[in-house]
Write a protein that holds these residues in place. Structure first.
Motif, short mmCIF file in Angstrom:
data_model
loop_
_atom_site.label_atom_id
_atom_site.label_comp_id
_atom_site.label_asym_id
_atom_site.label_seq_id
_atom_site.Cartn_x
_atom_site.Cartn_y
_atom_site.Cartn_z
N ASP A 121 0.80 -1.23 0.00
CA ASP A 121 0.00 0.00 0.00
C ASP A 121 0.83 1.27 0.00
O ASP A 121 0.29 2.36 -0.14
CB ASP A 121 -0.93 0.02 1.23
N GLU A 122 2.15 1.15 0.17
CA GLU A 122 2.99 2.33 0.23
C GLU A 122 3.54 2.66 -1.16
O GLU A 122 4.00 1.77 -1.89
CB GLU A 122 4.15 2.11 1.21
N THR A 123 3.50 3.92 -1.54
CA THR A 123 3.95 4.33 -2.87
C THR A 123 5.41 4.80 -2.84
O THR A 123 5.80 5.58 -1.97
CB THR A 123 3.07 5.46 -3.43
N PHE A 124 6.17 4.32 -3.80
CA PHE A 124 7.58 4.68 -3.93
C PHE A 124 7.86 5.16 -5.35
O PHE A 124 7.15 4.81 -6.30
CB PHE A 124 8.48 3.47 -3.62
N THR A 125 8.91 5.95 -5.48
CA THR A 125 9.33 6.45 -6.78
C THR A 125 10.81 6.18 -6.96
O THR A 125 11.63 6.56 -6.11
CB THR A 125 9.07 7.96 -6.92
N ALA A 126 11.15 5.52 -8.07
CA ALA A 126 12.54 5.22 -8.39
C ALA A 126 12.97 6.05 -9.58
O ALA A 126 12.25 6.15 -10.59
CB ALA A 126 12.71 3.73 -8.71
N TYR A 127 14.15 6.66 -9.45
CA TYR A 127 14.75 7.44 -10.53
C TYR A 127 16.02 6.69 -10.95
O TYR A 127 16.88 6.40 -10.12
CB TYR A 127 15.11 8.84 -10.05
N VAL A 128 16.14 6.42 -12.26
CA VAL A 128 17.24 5.58 -12.74
C VAL A 128 17.90 6.20 -13.97
O VAL A 128 17.23 6.62 -14.92
CB VAL A 128 16.74 4.16 -13.11
N PHE A 129 19.23 6.26 -13.93
CA PHE A 129 20.04 6.59 -15.11
C PHE A 129 20.95 5.40 -15.34
O PHE A 129 21.79 5.07 -14.48
CB PHE A 129 20.86 7.86 -14.87
N GLY A 130 20.79 4.73 -16.47
CA GLY A 130 21.58 3.53 -16.74
C GLY A 130 22.31 3.64 -18.06
O GLY A 130 21.77 4.13 -19.06
N ASP A 131 23.53 3.19 -18.08
CA ASP A 131 24.33 3.12 -19.30
C ASP A 131 24.58 1.65 -19.60
O ASP A 131 25.39 1.02 -18.93
CB ASP A 131 25.64 3.88 -19.10
N ASN A 132 23.91 1.04 -20.55
CA ASN A 132 22.98 1.77 -21.40
C ASN A 132 21.52 1.41 -21.10
O ASN A 132 20.62 2.23 -21.30
CB ASN A 132 23.21 1.41 -22.88
N TYR A 133 21.25 0.20 -20.65
CA TYR A 133 19.89 -0.33 -20.57
C TYR A 133 19.68 -1.02 -19.23
O TYR A 133 20.61 -1.61 -18.67
CB TYR A 133 19.68 -1.34 -21.71
N PHE A 134 18.42 -0.95 -18.72
CA PHE A 134 18.13 -1.64 -17.46
C PHE A 134 16.73 -2.24 -17.50
O PHE A 134 15.86 -1.82 -18.26
CB PHE A 134 18.23 -0.67 -16.27
N GLU A 135 16.52 -3.24 -16.65
CA GLU A 135 15.20 -3.79 -16.36
C GLU A 135 15.03 -3.77 -14.85
O GLU A 135 15.92 -4.21 -14.12
CB GLU A 135 15.05 -5.20 -16.93
N PHE A 136 13.88 -3.27 -14.39
CA PHE A 136 13.67 -2.95 -12.98
C PHE A 136 12.62 -3.89 -12.38
O PHE A 136 11.48 -3.91 -12.83
CB PHE A 136 13.22 -1.49 -12.86
N TYR A 137 13.03 -4.63 -11.33
CA TYR A 137 12.16 -5.60 -10.66
C TYR A 137 11.96 -5.22 -9.20
O TYR A 137 12.87 -4.68 -8.56
CB TYR A 137 12.79 -6.99 -10.69
N VAL A 138 10.79 -5.54 -8.67
CA VAL A 138 10.54 -5.47 -7.23
C VAL A 138 9.95 -6.80 -6.80
O VAL A 138 8.93 -7.25 -7.35
CB VAL A 138 9.59 -4.32 -6.87
N ASN A 139 10.62 -7.45 -5.84
CA ASN A 139 10.18 -8.77 -5.33
C ASN A 139 9.92 -9.76 -6.46
O ASN A 139 8.95 -10.52 -6.44
CB ASN A 139 8.94 -8.62 -4.46
N VAL A 157 11.82 7.29 -14.68
CA VAL A 157 11.15 7.36 -13.39
C VAL A 157 10.10 6.25 -13.34
O VAL A 157 9.36 6.03 -14.30
CB VAL A 157 10.53 8.74 -13.14
N ILE A 158 10.08 5.52 -12.22
CA ILE A 158 9.17 4.39 -12.03
C ILE A 158 8.47 4.55 -10.70
O ILE A 158 9.13 4.68 -9.66
CB ILE A 158 9.93 3.04 -12.06
N ARG A 159 7.15 4.58 -10.70
CA ARG A 159 6.38 4.66 -9.45
C ARG A 159 5.73 3.29 -9.21
O ARG A 159 5.22 2.65 -10.13
CB ARG A 159 5.31 5.74 -9.54
N PHE A 160 5.74 2.86 -7.95
CA PHE A 160 5.18 1.55 -7.64
C PHE A 160 4.70 1.50 -6.20
O PHE A 160 5.11 2.30 -5.35
CB PHE A 160 6.22 0.45 -7.89
N LYS A 161 3.80 0.55 -5.93
CA LYS A 161 3.34 0.29 -4.58
C LYS A 161 3.94 -1.01 -4.08
O LYS A 161 3.96 -2.02 -4.78
CB LYS A 161 1.81 0.21 -4.54
N ALA A 162 4.45 -0.97 -2.85
CA ALA A 162 5.06 -2.15 -2.25
C ALA A 162 4.94 -2.05 -0.74
O ALA A 162 4.49 -1.04 -0.19
CB ALA A 162 6.53 -2.26 -2.66
N GLU A 163 5.35 -3.10 -0.08
CA GLU A 163 5.36 -3.14 1.38
C GLU A 163 6.78 -3.43 1.85
O GLU A 163 7.44 -4.35 1.35
CB GLU A 163 4.41 -4.23 1.88
#
Length: 332
Positions: A121-139, A157-163
């Motif tokens: 239920d908690e909202t988070f925001t991730a900011y990412v600069f990657g050289d060159n490419y990324f894939e973003f996982y949570v749990n 920028v990636i916004r997500f809900k997690a605990e």
């Protein structure tokens, strides 16, 4: 990353100094685990070439993937098997290809960025600069992938809900133009060794920083090239160290080698055991060379905040290691 050339002496000296702090030799020697031997390929990939993305603006590049067979008969996708064609693209923080070019974080409207459910239920925001490419996982759930595989250099920028606690896992890829060799074309050099790096900041709904990339992250290499010789690669337990390999450009790198390891099942899951993986190695902004990249420099108040200065991380070699998996747990 093109635009930043290393000399062999400087790169070796700096990387060895960093390694001595981040994962000392004594620690590696104490591990009893037998090193996982890589599969080696030689030469450039010629099979199953697929164009993923083409940039025709400043510093034009085409991001292709292909396959190559190793000496033991295994087939490898180079530079990496990705979800670029099927997964949700991360929202643009800065992206010249789409015309999203804010001068700073104050011009970014986060309310337009969709919130992805990662369980909680908690909202988070991730900011990412990657050289060159990324894939973003949570749990273990893939939330988003980089919108640009190679150039132009962008940030996301990636916004997500997690605990809390939750595990962030990132696949980082340093793209290549000579598939299977790790080389790119740069300033007339047909076989130039580019470099990599990734920086990230995660904030909660109160705009408090809850995670930054630093040496506490884990980072393991799964594809490294170009290798002038196989022998320059040092293996010790879980350590896959290419920092002593040559970083010089060459007129003809078609006979160079590459080393590949299979990615483990469930590597992004919260319960994956990364205890044997080495810690990430950190690099300064100057060492990475971001001074001419507004996708980063327009947001230094975010990435380089005085009390929570995120650092560029990667494996022990920014130059050779092209596929690196990185992990951390937030709020444990």
């Amino acid at each position: 990353m093109n635009g930043h050339t290393f000399t062999t002496a400087i790169a070796t000296t700096v990387l060895l100094a960093i390694n001595a702090v981040t994962h000392p030799v004594a620690d590696a020697q104490e591990r009893d685990a037998t090193p996982v031997q890589p599969s080696f390929t030689q030469g450039e990939a010629q099979s199953d070439i697929v164009k993923l993305f083409q940039w025709k603006g400043n510093n034009p590049r085409t991001a292709n993937v292909g396959t190559i067979k190793s000496e033991d008969g295994a087939e490898w996708t180079v530079p990496a098997k990705t979800h670029f064609q099927s997964a949700t693209k991360a929202a643009d923080l800065y992206n010249e290809a789409t015309g999203v070019e804010p001068a700073g974080i104050s011009e970014v409207d986060l309310e337009t960025v969709p919130v992805i459910d990662a369980g909680g239920d908690e909202t988070f925001t991730a900011y990412v600069f990657g050289d060159n490419y990324f894939e973003f996982y949570v749990n273990g759930k893939l939330l988003a992938v980089d919108a640009v595989p190679m150039t132009p250099f962008n940030s996301s920028v990636i916004r997500f809900k997690a605990e809390r606690p939750f595990t962030i896992a990132i696949m980082g890829v340093d793209w290549e133009e000579r598939l299977g060799l790790g080389f790119e074309k740069f300033k007339g050099a047909p076989f130039h060794q580019g470099d990599a790096g990734l920086v990230a900041v995660v904030k909660d709904a109160a705009d408090e920083t809850v995670s930054i990339t630093d040496a506490n992250w884990k980072a393991q290499t799964f594809y490294t090239a170009p290798l002038k010789t196989k022998e320059c690669l040092e293996l010790n337990g879980a350590i896959r160290d290419s920092s002593k390999c040559s970083t010089e450009d060459t007129a003809d790198g078609t006979a160079y080698f590459a080393a590949h390891w299979p990615m483990p099942e469930g590597w992004a899951a919260a319960d994956f055991d990364d205890s044997e993986w080495p810690n990430a190695v950190t690099y300064t902004n100057d060492f990475v060379g971001v001074e001419n990249k507004p996708a980063y420099t327009n947001f230094t108040d975010l990435f380089d905040a005085p009390q929570s200065d995120a650092q560029f991380i990667w494996s022990s070699s920014l130059v050779h290691d092209n596929l690196v998996l990185m992990r951390t747990t937030v709020g444990k």
